[in-house]
Design an enzyme around this catalytic site. Structure first.
Site, short mmCIF file in Angstrom:
data_model
loop_
_atom_site.label_atom_id
_atom_site.label_comp_id
_atom_site.label_asym_id
_atom_site.label_seq_id
_atom_site.Cartn_x
_atom_site.Cartn_y
_atom_site.Cartn_z
N HIS A 70 4.03 13.16 5.79
CA HIS A 70 4.10 14.20 6.82
C HIS A 70 5.28 15.15 6.55
O HIS A 70 5.16 16.36 6.70
CB HIS A 70 4.30 13.57 8.22
N ARG A 125 -5.04 14.78 1.50
CA ARG A 125 -4.58 13.76 0.56
C ARG A 125 -5.58 13.51 -0.55
O ARG A 125 -5.23 13.28 -1.69
CB ARG A 125 -4.35 12.43 1.30
N LYS A 147 -7.99 7.36 18.25
CA LYS A 147 -7.22 6.23 17.72
C LYS A 147 -6.35 5.64 18.84
O LYS A 147 -5.90 6.38 19.71
CB LYS A 147 -6.28 6.71 16.60
N SER A 162 -0.07 6.64 7.77
CA SER A 162 0.55 5.86 8.84
C SER A 162 -0.18 4.52 8.98
O SER A 162 0.43 3.47 9.17
CB SER A 162 0.46 6.61 10.17
P1 ADP Z 1 -4.58 12.56 12.32
O1 ADP Z 1 -4.79 11.42 13.26
O2 ADP Z 1 -4.75 13.90 12.94
O3 ADP Z 1 -5.25 12.43 10.99
P2 ADP Z 1 -2.15 11.89 10.96
O4 ADP Z 1 -0.82 11.64 11.57
O5 ADP Z 1 -2.80 10.75 10.29
O6 ADP Z 1 -3.03 12.50 12.09
O7 ADP Z 1 -2.05 13.11 9.96
C1 ADP Z 1 -1.69 14.39 10.39
C2 ADP Z 1 -1.92 15.36 9.26
O8 ADP Z 1 -1.05 15.04 8.19
C3 ADP Z 1 -3.33 15.34 8.68
O9 ADP Z 1 -3.68 16.64 8.29
C4 ADP Z 1 -3.19 14.44 7.47
O10 ADP Z 1 -4.17 14.74 6.48
C5 ADP Z 1 -1.81 14.83 7.01
N1 ADP Z 1 -1.19 13.75 6.23
C6 ADP Z 1 -0.97 12.48 6.60
N2 ADP Z 1 -0.38 11.77 5.61
C7 ADP Z 1 -0.24 12.64 4.57
C8 ADP Z 1 0.27 12.53 3.23
N3 ADP Z 1 0.72 11.38 2.74
N4 ADP Z 1 0.27 13.65 2.47
C9 ADP Z 1 -0.23 14.81 2.94
N5 ADP Z 1 -0.74 14.99 4.18
C10 ADP Z 1 -0.75 13.92 4.98
#
Ligand code: ADP
Length: 165
Positions: free
Chosen positions: A18, A95, A42, A133
């Site tokens: 993030h 990703r 979620k 996460s």
């Molecule tokens: P959501 O529940 O909306 O997917 P996340 O917290 O999992 O929320 O992710 C928020 C955003 O950050 C999403 O666009 C996700 O693709 C991006 N993201 C999460 N982890 C990574 C990472 N390791 N590298 C790049 N983008 C990421």
């Protein structure tokens, strides 16, 4: 004119992936609002306030107190929140190809709901693309080492949360 971007997500908890996207987003917008979604399908481990505290810690410590980034919690439709921020730009990270289908659908839906709003996809970095996460929570539950994927601050929060579950 200040270009405001909104980076929405669950951030449960914030990871180095993030933070990489936050850094990259600041290359395309002047001001970034990291938006923690309350209404998600979620079931989060951390409360929205706990997630906010962790992201703010990272902004102050890892990203060096960047005044161009703020963190907000929002409820309801993302596009309404984006409008209320005076923004028309949603930032999302990609990703893998597997992320693309859902992200593309979501961006089309958001533009359909609010035609002035566009999504900018930023690619994950080579070093952080495999971090999620969900995965770090799974590894932490099994006492695996996750220090490369998030900060010590988040790591401690994660350990005490899992201990008290
Ligand atoms: P959501 O529940 O909306 O997917 P996340 O917290 O999992 O929320 O992710 C928020 C955003 O950050 C999403 O666009 C996700 O693709 C991006 N993201 C999460 N982890 C990574 C990472 N390791 N590298 C790049 N983008 C990421």
């Amino acid at each position: 004119m200040t270009k405001i971007g909104v980076y929405p997500g669950s951030f449960d908890p914030v990871t180095k992936g993030h933070l990489d996207i936050i850094n990259k987003a600041l290359l395309v917008v002047d001001h970034l609002i990291v938006a923690i979604a309350c209404d998600t399908t979620k079931t989060p481990l951390f409360t929205a306030e706990e997630r906010k505290e962790m992201i703010e810690f990272e902004i102050n410590h890892t990203l060096g107190r960047n005044k161009a980034v703020e963190v907000k919690v929002f409820e309801g439709l993302l596009v309404n929140f984006v409008n209320s921020c005076g923004s028309s730009v949603i930032i999302r990270g990609l990703r893998a190809v597997s992320d693309f289908e859902y992200e593309f659908q979501m961006s089309c839906m958001n533009t359909k709901l609010q035609p002035n709003i566009q999504t900018i996809f930023l690619p994950a970095s080579e070093k952080t693309h495999f971090i999620s996460s969900k995965l770090i929570k799974q590894v932490a539950r099994l006492n695996g080492d996750i220090k490369d994927f998030t900060s010590e601050f988040v790591l401690d929060k994660l350990k005490s949360k899992l201990k008290n579950q």
